[in-house]
Design an enzyme around this catalytic site. Structure first.
Site, mmCIF file in Angstrom:
data_model
loop_
_atom_site.group_PDB
_atom_site.id
_atom_site.type_symbol
_atom_site.label_atom_id
_atom_site.label_comp_id
_atom_site.label_asym_id
_atom_site.label_seq_id
_atom_site.Cartn_x
_atom_site.Cartn_y
_atom_site.Cartn_z
ATOM 1 N N LYS A 105 0.836 -1.194 0.000
ATOM 2 C CA LYS A 105 0.000 0.000 0.000
ATOM 3 C C LYS A 105 0.879 1.255 0.000
ATOM 4 C CE LYS A 105 -0.375 -0.029 5.053
ATOM 5 N NZ LYS A 105 -1.274 -0.035 6.224
ATOM 6 N N ARG B 144 -9.827 0.528 15.438
ATOM 7 C CA ARG B 144 -9.787 1.326 14.219
ATOM 8 C C ARG B 144 -10.965 0.886 13.358
ATOM 9 N NH1 ARG B 144 -4.175 1.264 11.006
ATOM 10 N NH2 ARG B 144 -4.899 -0.858 10.528
ATOM 11 N N TYR C 90 11.901 31.545 4.089
ATOM 12 C CA TYR C 90 10.694 32.304 4.389
ATOM 13 C C TYR C 90 10.673 32.770 5.838
ATOM 14 C CZ TYR C 90 8.641 30.729 -0.041
ATOM 15 O OH TYR C 90 8.383 30.492 -1.363
ATOM 16 N N MET D 104 8.767 24.608 -0.671
ATOM 17 C CA MET D 104 8.036 23.572 -1.408
ATOM 18 C C MET D 104 8.944 22.767 -2.329
ATOM 19 S SD MET D 104 4.683 23.837 -3.878
ATOM 20 C CE MET D 104 3.632 24.442 -2.548
#
Length: 368
Positions: free
Chosen positions: A37, A135, A263, A312
């Site tokens: 997965k 879960r 930033y 990013m």
């Protein structure tokens, strides 16, 4: 300026080693389910699945039907279990011969309806029990309802019974884990007695395989272990990290004391310094938690800590005193400096770091 670019190198020989090591820990007759997965934990689902199929895995597991569809389209023929099937994908599940995990009475009814509409007979499903992870899963109080529904139709057949251990890697929770295993066995006996046939039983994950050999049953499931991590240093010593994330220096810059980088002026220089700009960022999976010096990268054999906020598409590292130039390779993690170490220093786990590496980072496959 030579550069190989940002890439995730995936060592298929290491994957094979880990597969064989984990197989050596279970009885010969016990089936092995490879969990692929989340893009095979970031390593690339189709290539990894093909390799594992060639190695002889018995089963695959994915989280969602869409992942199973991608595998079928890539030529994977082994059984594929869908751990968290959704109602809106059940028809695709049937069309691609995927085996859904049924985790509630409502989901059981919904799947039977889809299977009946597709004229199915004895379609294989797996029932998931909630034994303590809390879960998903059929609660013990709902078991009689589920059994009655199964017995009332020939559209489906229970191929597997499963649960999920909540703390198999944490031996301080051993009593809890043993109680989960005991509960699972009781539920399996009840189902099999009522439906009149035996099913595959599987509850062990990687840590269950390594820590609880009496619960291997007829099948085990391994995810993170295949990719080189055993949730314990004593097991990690026998496993080989499969992935190495590498990039290059795009530019080297110099700032003076008091100037800032990134930033929000998130790093202010306490002295004159040199720093390198790396072609990787949170858009690629190197999240902001790795900024502010919480992680260091290897530049020509020397550690270079991150500076300020991760951007990013790039981040900056301190290379003051490091002999380097644009184009030089930067190692974010590799087999010698594994993802586990980088993740732990930032307060997270290898799973999150590996699965977060985005698809825009090219996967380069080695040693096939």
């Amino acid at each position: 300026m030579e550069s190989k670019g940002t890439r995730l190198e995936v060592d298929l020989a290491a994957l094979a080693h880990n597969f064989q090591y984990l197989k050596s820990k279970i009885p010969a007759e016990t089936l092995f389910m490879s969990v692929v997965k989340a893009n095979a934990y970031g390593h690339g689902i189709t290539t990894v699945a093909r390799k594992l199929q060639d190695l002889g895995t018995d089963y695959f597991a994915v989280a969602y039907v869409e992942e199973g569809v991608e595998m079928r389209d890539a030529g994977i023929t082994k059984p594929i279990l869908v751990l968290h099937a959704q109602v809106h994908t059940l028809q695709q599940c049937i069309d691609r011969c995927l085996e859904p995990v049924i985790y509630s009475v409502e989901m059981l009814k919904a799947f039977i309806a889809f299977a009946k509409a597709s004229s199915q007979k004895s379609y294989p499903i797996h029932l998931e029990f909630n034994t303590g992870l809390n879960r998903i899963g059929i609660d013990p109080d709902d078991l009689d309802k589920a059994i009655a529904i199964v017995k009332a139709t020939d559209v489906i057949k229970v191929r597997g019974l499963q649960s999920h251990l909540a703390a198999s890697e944490d031996l301080s929770e051993k009593d809890f884990t043993l109680k989960q295993i005991e509960t699972f066995e009781d539920l399996c006996h009840k189902v099999e007695d009522q439906i009149g046939y035996q099913c595959l039983r599987h509850t062990d994950n990687t840590s269950g395989i390594l820590n609880y050999d009496h619960s291997h049953y007829s099948m085990v499931r391994s995810g993170i272990g295949l990719y080189g991590y055993g949730n314990d240093l004593k097991f990690d010593a026998h496993l080989k990290p499969v992935a190495s994330l590498k990039s290059n220096i795009s530019q080297i810059r110099h700032i003076k004391k008091g100037e800032s980088v990134s930033y929000n002026r998130s790093h202010k220089a306490s002295q004159d310094m040199d720093y390198a700009v790396i072609a990787l960022g949170h858009g690629d999976g190197i999240n902001r938690i790795y900024g502010y010096g919480k992680s260091s990268m290897l530049v020509n054999g020397q550690w270079a800590p991150t500076l300020g906020i991760i951007c990013m598409d790039m981040f900056m590292v301190d290379v003051t005193g490091v002999d380097c130039k644009p184009g030089d390779e930067v190692i974010i993690f590799d087999q010698t400096h594994p993802a586990r170490d980088m993740a732990e220093k930032a307060g997270t786990i290898s799973y999150e770091l590996l699965t977060g590496i985005q698809k825009r980072v090219p996967r380069i496959y080695l040693n096939d």
